[in-house]
Design a protein around this motif. Structure first.
Motif, short mmCIF file in Angstrom:
data_model
loop_
_atom_site.label_atom_id
_atom_site.label_comp_id
_atom_site.label_asym_id
_atom_site.label_seq_id
_atom_site.Cartn_x
_atom_site.Cartn_y
_atom_site.Cartn_z
N ALA A 10 -71.48 65.85 45.96
CA ALA A 10 -70.33 65.87 45.04
C ALA A 10 -69.75 64.47 44.85
CB ALA A 10 -69.25 66.82 45.56
N CYS A 11 -69.66 63.69 45.93
CA CYS A 11 -69.08 62.34 45.81
C CYS A 11 -70.00 61.44 45.00
CB CYS A 11 -68.83 61.75 47.19
SG CYS A 11 -67.44 62.53 48.02
N ALA A 12 -71.32 61.60 45.17
CA ALA A 12 -72.25 60.78 44.38
C ALA A 12 -72.09 61.12 42.90
CB ALA A 12 -73.68 61.02 44.84
N ALA A 13 -72.01 62.41 42.60
CA ALA A 13 -71.89 62.82 41.19
C ALA A 13 -70.56 62.37 40.60
CB ALA A 13 -72.04 64.34 41.09
N ALA A 14 -69.50 62.43 41.39
CA ALA A 14 -68.17 62.07 40.87
C ALA A 14 -67.87 60.58 41.03
CB ALA A 14 -67.11 62.88 41.62
N GLN A 15 -68.82 59.86 41.65
CA GLN A 15 -68.65 58.42 41.91
C GLN A 15 -67.37 58.13 42.69
OE1 GLN A 15 -69.41 56.66 37.94
NE2 GLN A 15 -71.34 56.04 38.88
N VAL A 16 -67.16 58.95 43.71
CA VAL A 16 -66.04 58.75 44.62
C VAL A 16 -66.61 58.25 45.95
CG1 VAL A 16 -64.22 59.94 45.93
CG2 VAL A 16 -64.61 60.52 43.54
N PRO A 17 -66.09 57.15 46.50
CA PRO A 17 -66.63 56.64 47.77
C PRO A 17 -66.45 57.63 48.92
CG PRO A 17 -64.89 55.18 46.90
CD PRO A 17 -65.01 56.32 45.96
#
Ligand code: NAP
Length: 255
Positions: free
Chosen positions: A85-92
């Protein structure tokens, strides 16, 4: 900046205190598996997100700028979802994970196994009065191989599975002392201890007590961590990592 702290561990609670002390805006989440969870300080949300899409949506809705995954080393599903999910949302994303017990004194002599099924088989071969500290969700893997054993089973909440008549359920929650763990192992006449490689000091006294009494220890190995995620071992190491993003956002805001 707003931080999502995936919790459910003592380290996550320690980190929540640090974040609060630093005045950082954060939200802790818990799975809701335990009836009366130990709550961290600050804002807490209980319950899953609904898989990767649910978490992705949550990150956007809550305006999350960074995620710290401080879930238990054996909560592999949540950690996997966080990576995706973080990769898809570009959240560190940062993983906070205490080191396992592989380098602990005596660890070479323990029986290291790959999963709970192997732990059950190995334990059955080592003794007939096991002390099981593997959590209630894994107990169904032990009921077959240890059906006739006199197992002592320590869990926070009662398990859903039916346990063999010869087993004794001990609802209890740590932390424990070396003295109390030694007494428990002795009183039960435990001839094998089964545990996960949780690591850290929180559940270490049972290991020390078993070593001291010469009780063999079966340890379920951790799954290997995702190579794509930065990882730290101590709550205090999270602050410098977060700091770089708050500095970046200040720069972006021209402050
Ligand atoms: P898991 O199998 O990795 O997670 C299953 C699902 O539970 C996740 O997909 C997620 O649901 C939800 N979930 C898990 N952790 C969450 C969190 N911190 N916040 C919000 N939702 C969460 O996890 P588990 O092994 O059942 O462990 C559950 C919790 O207990 C974890 O938070 C972990 O830190 C804690 N814990 C686990 C162990 C252990 O040995 N497994 C030991 C001590 C503490 P959705 O897919 O719906 O988002």
């Amino acid at each position: 900046m707003r931080v999502l702290l995936l919790g459910g561990t003592a380290d996550a609670r320690a980190l929540a205190e640090l974040l609060q002390g630093e005045g950082i805006d954060f939200l802790s989440t818990l799975a809701g598996r335990v009836a009366r969870p130990r709550l961290p300080v600050g804002e807490v949300r209980i319950g899953g997100f609904g898989g990767v899409p649910g978490l992705q949506e949550f990150l956007a809705e809550e305006g999350i700028d960074a995620v710290v995954d401080a879930t238990h080393p054996f909560a592999a599903g949540m950690s996997r979802n966080a990576v995706e999910a973080c990769a898809a949302a570009q959240v560190p994303l940062l993983r906070l994970e205490r080191p396992g017990w592989g380098a602990a004194p005596g660890a070479d002599a323990w029986h290291w196994v790959e999963d709970h099924d192997e732990a059950a088989t190995v334990a059955a071969g080592l003794g007939s009065r096991p002390f099981l500290t593997v959590g209630r969700q894994s107990l169904d893997r032990f009921t077959g191989p240890l059906a006739t054993a006199y197992a002592l089973v320590r869990v926070v909440d009662a398990p859903d599975v039916e346990l063999p008549d010869t087993w004794t359920l001990l609802p209890s929650r740590g932390p424990y002392t070396l003295d109390s763990e030694r007494a428990l192992l002795r009183d039960h006449g435990a001839d094998v201890l089964v545990t996960k490689d949780s690591g850290g000091t929180w559940t270490w006294p049972k290991m020390a007590a078993a070593d001291e009494l010469g009780v063999p220890i079966v340890v379920v190995r951790r799954a290997s961590a995702s190579a794509d995620v930065s990882s730290v071992a101590e709550p205090g190491e999270v602050l410098p990592w977060l700091n770089q993003f708050s500095q970046l956002s200040r720069l972006a805001g021209g402050q």
